[in-house]
Design an enzyme around this catalytic site. Sequence first.
Site, short mmCIF file in Angstrom:
data_model
loop_
_atom_site.label_atom_id
_atom_site.label_comp_id
_atom_site.label_asym_id
_atom_site.label_seq_id
_atom_site.Cartn_x
_atom_site.Cartn_y
_atom_site.Cartn_z
N TYR A 217 -28.78 7.42 23.83
CA TYR A 217 -29.39 6.48 24.80
C TYR A 217 -30.06 7.25 25.95
O TYR A 217 -29.81 6.98 27.12
CB TYR A 217 -28.34 5.52 25.40
CG TYR A 217 -27.32 4.96 24.45
CD1 TYR A 217 -27.60 3.82 23.69
CD2 TYR A 217 -26.07 5.56 24.31
CE1 TYR A 217 -26.64 3.29 22.82
CE2 TYR A 217 -25.11 5.04 23.45
CZ TYR A 217 -25.40 3.91 22.71
OH TYR A 217 -24.45 3.40 21.86
N ASP A 298 -24.75 7.09 27.98
CA ASP A 298 -25.01 6.12 29.05
C ASP A 298 -25.46 4.85 28.35
O ASP A 298 -26.63 4.50 28.34
CB ASP A 298 -26.09 6.66 29.99
CG ASP A 298 -26.37 5.74 31.17
OD1 ASP A 298 -25.66 4.72 31.30
OD2 ASP A 298 -27.30 6.02 31.94
N CYS A 323 -22.59 1.18 33.00
CA CYS A 323 -23.02 0.12 33.92
C CYS A 323 -22.11 -1.10 33.81
O CYS A 323 -22.35 -2.12 34.45
CB CYS A 323 -24.48 -0.27 33.65
SG CYS A 323 -24.77 -0.85 31.97
N GLU A 357 -21.58 0.93 38.83
CA GLU A 357 -21.96 2.03 37.94
C GLU A 357 -20.85 3.07 38.05
O GLU A 357 -20.57 3.58 39.14
CB GLU A 357 -23.30 2.63 38.37
CG GLU A 357 -23.91 3.57 37.38
CD GLU A 357 -24.86 2.88 36.42
OE1 GLU A 357 -25.39 3.57 35.53
OE2 GLU A 357 -25.08 1.66 36.54
#
EC number: 2.1.1.-
Length: 365
Positions: A217, A298, A323, A357
């Site tokens: 990602y 991520d 996130c 985050e």
Amino acid sequence: MNLAAMDPLTYDVQLEAKRVKLKQLFTDFDTPELESFSSETAHYRMRAEFRMWHEGEDLYYYMFDKELNSKVRCDQFLPASELINKMMPVLVELLKPNTILRHRLFQIDFLSTLSGEILVSLLYHKQLDAEWEEQAKILKQTLSSQFNVNLIGRARKQKLIFDKDFVVESLNVAGKQLQYHQIENSFTQPNGKVSVKMLEWAIDVTKNSTGDLLELYCGNGNFSIALAQNFERVLATELAKPSVESAQYNIKMNHVDNLQIIRMSAEDFTDAMAKKRSYRRLEGIDLDSYNCNTIFVDPPRAGLDENTVKLVQGYERIVYISCNPNTLLDNLKELSKTHNITRFVLFDQFPYTDHMESGVFLEKK
């Protein structure tokens, strides 16, 4: 969006509440002391989207406030960058008397940079004709006397560009200047200064690494490019075509010669690594030649799927940026069976919201 919560005087209290909440969420795990990186209390968002309200001759930006359950006029917007706030009144005053440019305009998106560029996208419920195009060129020329600006017109199956559909961000990361091509309508980290802190944290936790890095990602190469200095080689995957194109642009711009980007999903890459399937996109890439001791992930809000978790567990060191702390929590139930959490961090990318985050650095037991 809860506009009433956007009070710089209460920022420290809100950040501490996030710290407490995150620590409580992970109490079942043996975590080190939580590191945290704060945001600016105003003008921290490098992008913003506004709906447009037409009321007689008036025209103004608005957002929907979930707490009030109503639209709220936004002549200025505290979270948005100073550049966006400077652009907002100038742009709307130019649009108000222009019947061609304001007709059926329903949204305006802004993408700005710390380095002073701004991209404005005008979204319409009508097809954009030659007359609109002529007026848009005049608007862009007028704005250019005050701003380093580019303009986009969007309608159904239309995208007209004056003169670029991207900005180039320049960030000082751990004493090194990095440049990032950020294309309109694709993902970029919204909080520019906190993004720098995230990159510096990732550089710090991987500074004594050996071998190669695998990133899943990778987006526009945001982390891969910054981390390439800590590894012999970096192999990164990303599915979205615009992000891959930006990543390739960024590799050249930053003169990174040890980073290879593959356009494929994390799930497909997991299958390729497990030798379950072969992919044409991997022709000419010898996966077995990579000595990846470290993996960086991520993922989207959904977190890692079961097969990718198993893939990730095969690496000595894992850097996991999330996130969504809840899906990170779920993934850690498996990852903690094979790895210890040696760093634990909160990045306040989204002040005045519940969003957190977070990140962990894990090392094999």
